[in-house]
Write a protein that holds these residues in place. Structure first.
Motif, PDB file in Angstrom:
ATOM      1  N   THR A  36       0.989  -0.796   0.324  1.00 30.13           N
ATOM      2  CA  THR A  36      -0.195  -0.538  -0.013  1.00 30.13           C
ATOM      3  C   THR A  36       1.406   1.452   0.028  1.00 30.13           C
ATOM      4  OG1 THR A  36      -0.402  -0.612   2.188  1.00 30.13           O
ATOM      5  CG2 THR A  36      -1.972  -1.155   1.521  1.00 30.13           C
ATOM      6  N   VAL A  37      -0.059   2.278  -0.510  1.00 34.66           N
ATOM      7  CA  VAL A  37       1.061   3.260  -0.612  1.00 34.66           C
ATOM      8  C   VAL A  37       0.239   4.169  -0.598  1.00 34.66           C
ATOM      9  CG1 VAL A  37       2.419   2.722  -2.599  1.00 34.66           C
ATOM     10  CG2 VAL A  37       0.134   4.082  -2.928  1.00 34.66           C
ATOM     11  N   GLN A  38       0.735   6.083  -0.618  1.00 30.12           N
ATOM     12  CA  GLN A  38       0.203   6.941   0.285  1.00 30.12           C
ATOM     13  C   GLN A  38      -1.253   6.909  -1.149  1.00 30.12           C
ATOM     14  OE1 GLN A  38       2.522  10.043   1.431  1.00 30.12           O
ATOM     15  NE2 GLN A  38       1.090  12.299   1.378  1.00 30.12           N
ATOM     16  N   LYS A  39      -2.075   7.198   0.184  1.00 28.10           N
ATOM     17  CA  LYS A  39      -4.441   7.850  -1.139  1.00 28.10           C
ATOM     18  C   LYS A  39      -3.090   8.503  -1.893  1.00 28.10           C
ATOM     19  CE  LYS A  39      -9.083   7.501  -0.983  1.00 28.10           C
ATOM     20  NZ  LYS A  39      -9.845   7.199   0.120  1.00 28.10           N
ATOM     21  N   GLY A  40      -3.657   8.790  -3.351  1.00 25.68           N
ATOM     22  CA  GLY A  40      -3.813   9.993  -4.459  1.00 25.68           C
ATOM     23  C   GLY A  40      -5.439   9.971  -4.958  1.00 25.68           C
ATOM     24  N   PRO A  41      -5.087  10.725  -5.743  1.00 22.44           N
ATOM     25  CA  PRO A  41      -4.237  12.383  -5.845  1.00 22.44           C
ATOM     26  C   PRO A  41      -3.520  12.517  -4.753  1.00 22.44           C
ATOM     27  CG  PRO A  41      -6.052  12.971  -7.390  1.00 22.44           C
ATOM     28  CD  PRO A  41      -5.940  11.916  -6.223  1.00 22.44           C
ATOM     29  N   LEU A  42      -2.257  13.109  -5.350  1.00 18.63           N
ATOM     30  CA  LEU A  42      -1.993  13.864  -4.394  1.00 18.63           C
ATOM     31  C   LEU A  42      -1.017  15.354  -5.017  1.00 18.63           C
ATOM     32  CD1 LEU A  42       0.450  11.638  -2.322  1.00 18.63           C
ATOM     33  CD2 LEU A  42      -1.853  12.373  -1.431  1.00 18.63           C
ATOM     34  N   TYR A  43      -2.126  16.812  -4.359  1.00 13.66           N
ATOM     35  CA  TYR A  43      -0.923  17.865  -5.086  1.00 13.66           C
ATOM     36  C   TYR A  43      -0.229  18.901  -4.147  1.00 13.66           C
ATOM     37  CZ  TYR A  43      -5.107  17.123  -7.893  1.00 13.66           C
ATOM     38  OH  TYR A  43      -5.654  17.029  -8.728  1.00 13.66           O
ATOM     39  N   TYR A  77       3.745   7.668  -9.335  1.00  9.06           N
ATOM     40  CA  TYR A  77       5.301   6.769  -8.769  1.00  9.06           C
ATOM     41  C   TYR A  77       4.222   5.150  -8.590  1.00  9.06           C
ATOM     42  CZ  TYR A  77       7.261  11.293  -8.499  1.00  9.06           C
ATOM     43  OH  TYR A  77       7.986  11.924  -8.852  1.00  9.06           O
ATOM     44  N   GLU A  78       5.551   4.827  -8.910  1.00 10.60           N
ATOM     45  CA  GLU A  78       4.577   2.547  -8.153  1.00 10.60           C
ATOM     46  C   GLU A  78       6.001   2.651  -7.571  1.00 10.60           C
ATOM     47  OE1 GLU A  78       4.436  -1.117 -10.696  1.00 10.60           O
ATOM     48  OE2 GLU A  78       5.805  -0.137 -11.423  1.00 10.60           O
ATOM     49  N   CYS A  79       5.262   1.796  -6.522  1.00  8.52           N
ATOM     50  CA  CYS A  79       5.902   1.317  -4.718  1.00  8.52           C
ATOM     51  C   CYS A  79       5.813   0.060  -5.741  1.00  8.52           C
ATOM     52  CB  CYS A  79       5.767   1.554  -3.259  1.00  8.52           C
ATOM     53  SG  CYS A  79       6.993   0.557  -2.539  1.00  8.52           S
ATOM     54  N   HIS A  80       7.255  -0.835  -5.258  1.00  4.60           N
ATOM     55  CA  HIS A  80       7.326  -2.658  -5.721  1.00  4.60           C
ATOM     56  C   HIS A  80       8.562  -2.855  -4.573  1.00  4.60           C
ATOM     57  CE1 HIS A  80       7.702  -6.368  -7.509  1.00  4.60           C
ATOM     58  NE2 HIS A  80       8.866  -6.309  -7.789  1.00  4.60           N
ATOM     59  N   THR A  81       8.097  -4.169  -4.327  1.00  2.00           N
ATOM     60  CA  THR A  81       8.754  -5.076  -3.719  1.00  2.00           C
ATOM     61  C   THR A  81       8.789  -6.287  -3.991  1.00  2.00           C
ATOM     62  OG1 THR A  81       6.723  -6.192  -2.464  1.00  2.00           O
ATOM     63  CG2 THR A  81       7.651  -4.240  -1.343  1.00  2.00           C
ATOM     64  N   PRO A  82      10.400  -6.844  -4.171  1.00  2.00           N
ATOM     65  CA  PRO A  82      10.927  -7.994  -4.528  1.00  2.00           C
ATOM     66  C   PRO A  82      10.361  -9.324  -3.445  1.00  2.00           C
ATOM     67  CG  PRO A  82      12.956  -6.006  -4.074  1.00  2.00           C
ATOM     68  CD  PRO A  82      11.571  -5.666  -3.978  1.00  2.00           C
ATOM     69  N   ASN A  83       9.821 -10.009  -4.634  1.00  2.00           N
ATOM     70  CA  ASN A  83       8.938 -11.217  -3.975  1.00  2.00           C
ATOM     71  C   ASN A  83      10.649 -11.637  -3.302  1.00  2.00           C
ATOM     72  OD1 ASN A  83       7.813 -13.314  -2.872  1.00  2.00           O
ATOM     73  ND2 ASN A  83       8.440 -15.009  -4.935  1.00  2.00           N
ATOM     74  N   ALA A  88       1.921  -1.018  -5.727  1.00  2.00           N
ATOM     75  CA  ALA A  88       0.898   0.026  -5.329  1.00  2.00           C
ATOM     76  C   ALA A  88       1.323   1.463  -5.878  1.00  2.00           C
ATOM     77  CB  ALA A  88       0.447   0.247  -3.885  1.00  2.00           C
ATOM     78  N   LYS A  89       0.865   2.310  -7.069  1.00  2.00           N
ATOM     79  CA  LYS A  89       0.624   3.286  -7.635  1.00  2.00           C
ATOM     80  C   LYS A  89       0.149   4.772  -6.687  1.00  2.00           C
ATOM     81  CE  LYS A  89       1.649   1.102 -11.726  1.00  2.00           C
ATOM     82  NZ  LYS A  89       1.658   1.542 -13.344  1.00  2.00           N
ATOM     83  N   VAL A  90       0.703   5.448  -6.891  1.00  2.00           N
ATOM     84  CA  VAL A  90       0.083   6.953  -6.262  1.00  2.00           C
ATOM     85  C   VAL A  90       0.285   8.180  -7.327  1.00  2.00           C
ATOM     86  CG1 VAL A  90       1.895   7.543  -4.964  1.00  2.00           C
ATOM     87  CG2 VAL A  90       0.013   8.245  -4.267  1.00  2.00           C
ATOM     88  N   ASN A  91      -0.703   8.871  -7.603  1.00  2.00           N
ATOM     89  CA  ASN A  91      -0.254   9.997  -8.502  1.00  2.00           C
ATOM     90  C   ASN A  91       0.089  11.314  -8.246  1.00  2.00           C
ATOM     91  OD1 ASN A  91      -0.595  10.569 -11.918  1.00  2.00           O
ATOM     92  ND2 ASN A  91      -1.841  12.254 -10.766  1.00  2.00           N
TER      93      ASN A  91
END
Length: 962
Positions: free
Chosen positions: A11-18, A105-111, A122-125
């Motif tokens: 999970t990432v910060q909920k977007g969209p963000l300004y 922006y995409e945050c990825h965690t290697p398996n 997960a992604k956030v704009n």
């Protein structure tokens, strides 16, 4: 620990963000429901609006080469970096937001899981907007009288397209330098007025107010100003935006120029008194102490500058901040520790001269000036004390020494502090420190020296800072000389340390000596490591912990130490370095056992090191040991360790999951007339994800026969035939098949009487456990007896047993004859067998009813013949007889008849011949064959004994005649 067995979720910060251009931006990301180490890795990428399908890599917690070229420089300069909040949560920092940073922006965690299950990114704009916030206030310099009122105006505006709120606050800065601003009054983003702690009461009384006039004008009103209000006032505006997660974020802040406010208070009385702590008539070398006392109402809230004067010449000055400044003529003596000036309170000030001389006599005065604020240059008022006369008489040396070591007993590597206190010196003093080693009586080594002018020098044995650190010899006060050895080397640094102090006065000098005893103990003394584990036997997948407890006769937390973990796997004989923790905290994993790095955690305290291994595997079983190295403190680089100790070995056993394998054990039988046969092996229960290896065995009918391996099918489907079934013909007839998830079959094609016996299977249960296949257990099935349903009709054969001898290399024929004609329209098949000691007779040759010939033993194909001189004669001819051909043979005839045209053939009758014992004779030797082939030579050999007897008799007769 972060180890869970649920579904992975990122999970990432909920977007969209300004966010505003040029601001410092953070984005959070966290992962849950994962397996593997508690510290997860994160990778940040962006999808730009110009190419929404193209991933542009920014920064990674594990791979320094991860960023694309466009971001490499910003990542290296920490313009973009990742802050780890905990093992499974991070913050992405962008220190100065640019227009090109807008995108998804995409945050990825290697398996790190055993299998992919859940979400891994997960992604956030993020949108970049212009900074439209402005705040302004005309700068002023105001001087007000205590009790006056002041009003300041601040203009604040914004033109952001998004819905935002403003907060406006007033702050007060006091004193010189960068002090923390004190909040006066703030209008929050929620339109709530909040006073600072110092202004809360005055806000409640209405003396501090904030008024908004129009859309952009904010006015601060302070009624009845106080001296505490003076300083620099400014206005700060902040713009806030509500994020989708319903939290408010300040996206921009602006400060105005400052207005200087001075508050003049009413005049106050100020008195100054000066006194001497002892008689004002002193001798050279004595100590003079003067006290200046300031008398003033409410003195604790007032600011004073105090100046000491000798005959109207400035000796020292202490400003309102307590900063001390010496007069030009007194700086050198102050640096030597002969002069001290300080304040004990806001009204009491002390001047001390440790070693007075003739030049110190005269009239001393104390001048006190009151300042509006500590940083002001001009005073409100000044008062000077009356003078006190000090006389100094010439004196003689009364120097005495006191030498001590602190502490007197140390461990190698500990610092050693030696003090030489000189009392009664009336002039400059030089000091020399000597070491008297106990192993060399009468021999002394210079450690350090300080001349009377403060010049320092070290003895040759103490000049290398890598050995004992950088030695310090300091004059702490007018009469105390302190020698500090940062790191004692070893036991040889013990013994006596001598201080020699020489006083220089008026062309003369006096020397005094004093000694202190020091004992230095080795670092190996009392150093011990103990390794323990609460659970020496762990189940597969469990977490186990090893604790390396270290003890010593000194404080371990004060010395550099490293811990080295060793591991000896159960399957091999050598120990390997698992991991090493260096004194700097650097962790280096060994290469011999790389699988530990992703699953092991290290914790270290001052006296212990914990190795926690998650998800125990069979490869983790073995012997563990820890090794501790310690170094002397205060020495860089560390070099060789001063002491090393190894712990006891602790064995860890990893128990695999219990096998749930059950194989059907009920005996059964299969009866066939001819053709193919199928033997079944059924698995009753096992783990769902198990693999199986199946080995088929045959127990021949002969009593006492050992089981014969037919074929083994491993869990990876690799076939291995037993020696009795390894020929191509046998491999083609015996097939192991898996017909369902829990049923295996042994298919026997074209079964014959030689295949009779009891068959059973041995099943091995295998389970994949992260790093490989492991056998959990095995089970044996019941016996399945293979029988042949013999026809009623029996062929008439010759059943006489024969015994035949044949010379090696010759040809021999083994009899097999049908005594009576077979049924009309039927065909015969014949198979020759050789009796084997294993209990299962081996087929050598088969003539089928369709006339085809098969050779199960291919090595004999070129030496076996059925000459068939007559229709019922199936005698076997064996050419080129070898010694290995000796044994018992028999033949079996079968009568077949076709049901009708194009139909299968049925077995109508069968019979077996008697046994034929074949004995092989070695070939004749060369000498014997020559003798037998030559009659004259053979006659000579036969008559040779008779000729010898006659010759012997003749010799005896001749001797008797003589």
């Amino acid at each position: 620990t972060g180890l869970t067995t649920g579904q992975r979720a990122v999970t990432v910060q909920k977007g969209p963000l300004y966010r505003v251009r040029g601001s410092h931006v953070t984005l959070w990301c966290k992962v849950s429901g994962y397996q593997g180490p508690a510290e997860q890795n994160f990778q940040w990428s962006i999808y730009l609006p110009s190419a929404p399908e193209r991933e542009v890599q920014i920064v990674s917690t594990v791979d320094p080469s991860f960023p694309y070229a466009i971001y490499t420089q910003r990542v290296r300069s920490r313009g973009i970096f990742v802050e780890r909040l905990q093992g499974d949560a991070v913050l992405l920092h962008i220190t100065e937001l640019q227009d090109r940073d807008a995108g998804e922006y995409e945050c990825h965690t290697p398996n790190t899981d055993e299998r992919y299950f859940g979400s891994y990114s997960a992604k956030v704009n993020l949108s970049v907007i212009a900074d439209t916030l402005s705040a302004s206030m005309a700068p002023q310099a105001l001087t007000l009288t205590e009790g006056d009122a002041v009003e300041l105006t601040c203009e604040v505006s914004k033109s952001t397209a998004q819905h935002t709120h403003l907060s406006v606050g007033w702050y007060l800065l006091q004193g010189a330098g960068e002090h923390r601003a004190e909040e006066v009054l703030t209008l929050s983003k929620d339109f709530i007025l909040k006073p600072g702690p110092s202004y809360e009461q005055r806000f409640l009384e209405g003396d501090v107010r904030l008024n908004k006039v129009g859309n952009a004008t904010y006015k601060l009103f302070v009624g009845g100003v106080k001296p505490s209000d003076q300083g620099e006032l400014y206005c700060e505006a902040a713009e806030w935006i509500e994020d989708p997660d319903e939290t408010w974020k300040d996206i921009s802040r602006k400060q105005t120029q400052r207005t200087s406010l001075a508050v003049v208070s009413q005049g106050r009385d100020l008195s100054v008194d000066i006194a001497a702590a002892a008689e004002s008539s002193l001798s050279e070398g004595d100590t003079l102490q003067l006290q200046c006392v300031v008398g003033a109402p409410k003195s604790s809230s007032r600011h004073f500058k105090v100046t000491w004067l000798l005959d109207s010449v400035e000796v020292a000055r202490i400003d309102p901040h307590g900063v001390l400044t010496w007069g030009e003529e007194y700086k050198e003596r102050a640096n030597l520790g002969q002069l001290r000036a300080f304040k004990t309170s806001n009204t009491v000030y002390i001047l001390t001269i440790s070693e007075v001389g003739l030049k110190d006599k005269g009239t001393y005065q104390c001048s006190v000036s009151e300042m509006k604020t500590p940083g002001d240059l001009h005073s409100i008022q000044t008062n000077v004390s009356s003078g006190i006369q000090v006389n100094v008489k010439p004196g003689e040396s009364r120097m005495r020494l006191s030498v001590s070591a602190s502490p007197p007993r140390v461990t190698a590597g500990d610092p050693l502090t030696l003090r030489c206190e000189v009392r009664g010196a009336s002039g400059p003093v030089s000091v020399r420190w000597w070491h008297l080693a106990p192993r060399h009586p009468g021999h002394r080594v210079l450690v350090a020296a300080m001349e009377q002018d403060g010049t320092l020098s070290l003895g040759s044995a103490y000049q290398d800072g890598r050995t004992r650190g950088s030695l310090r010899l300091e004059k702490e006060s007018s009469g105390t000389f302190t020698l500090v050895i940062p790191s004692t080397l070893d036991e040889d640094d013990g013994g006596q340390y001598r201080c020699e102090a020489t006083q220089w006065s008026r062309g003369r000098n006096w020397t005094e000596k004093g000694e202190a005893a020091v004992t230095v103990s080795s670092m190996a003394l009392g150093l011990h490591a103990t390794l323990r584990s609460r659970v020496p036997t762990v189940r597969y997948g469990q977490t186990f912990e090893l604790v390396c407890q270290v003890s010593a006769s000194y404080a371990l937390e004060e010395v550099p130490a490293s811990v080295r973990w060793l591991f000896q796997p159960s399957s091999t004989g050598g120990s390997h370095e698992l991991v090493r923790v260096f004194p700097s905290g650097t962790v280096v994993w060994g290469t011999a056992q790389p699988h530990f790095q992703g699953k092991a955690q290290l914790e270290r305290t001052d006296a212990s090191s914990r190795l926690r291994i998650h998800g125990a595997l069979p490869a983790d079983a073995g012997t563990y040991q820890c090794e501790v190295e310690v170094w002397r403190r205060n020495i860089l680089p560390l070099g060789q360790p001063a002491a090393t100790t190894s712990s006891n070995a602790v064995g860890i056993k990893v128990v695999l999951p219990e096998s749930s394998l059950q194989v059907a054990t009920k005996d059964s039988s299969v009866e066939i007339a001819s053709g193919n046969a199928a033997i079944e092996c059924r698995i009753v229960s096992a783990w769902n994800n198990s693999q199986f290896g199946v080995t088929w065995y045959l127990l021949p009918p002969r009593a006492g026969a050992e089981p014969l391996q037919v074929v083994k099918a491993s869990n990876s489907s690799i076939l291995e035939y037993g020696s009795e079934f390894s020929s191509p013909a046998q491999k083609a007839r015996f097939l192991s098949q898996r017909v369902s998830s829990n049923v295996f079959q042994l298919q026997i094609l074209s079964a014959d009487l030689g295949d009779q016996g009891r068959y059973y299977c041995v099943v091995e249960e295998w389970l994949w456990l992260v790093d490989g296949w492991y056998k959990l257990g095995e089970g044996t099935s019941g016996r399945t007896t293979l029988k042949f349903k013999l026809p009623d009709h029996e062929l008439q054969m010759e059943r006489t047993n024969h015994s035949i001898s044949a010379r090696e290399g010759e040809e021999v024929t083994l009899p097999c004859r049908l005594q009576r004609a077979h049924l009309p329209g039927s065909q015969l098949s014949a198979t020759w067998f050789q009796v084997k000691s294993s209990g299962r007779d081996g087929a050598l040759l088969t003539l089928r009813y369709d006339g085809t010939m098969e050779y199960p033993e291919e090595r004999l194909a070129g030496r076996l013949y059925l000459r068939r001189p007559a229709a019922g004669d199936f005698s076997l001819t064996l050419s080129s007889v070898e010694s290995g051909d000796a044994g018992v043979y028999y033949c079996q005839l079968q009568e077949w008849q076709q049901r009708s045209e194009g139909k299968d053939w049925d077995l109508q009758g069968l019979a077996r011949s008697g046994y034929t014992q074949l004995t092989t004779i070695p070939p004749e030797s060369t000498v014997l064959s020559r003798i037998c082939s030559s009659p004259s030579l053979l006659n000579f050999i036969l008559y040779l004994p008779l000729v010898l007897i006659l010759l012997l008799a003749l010799a005896v007769f001749c001797w008797y005649c003589k």
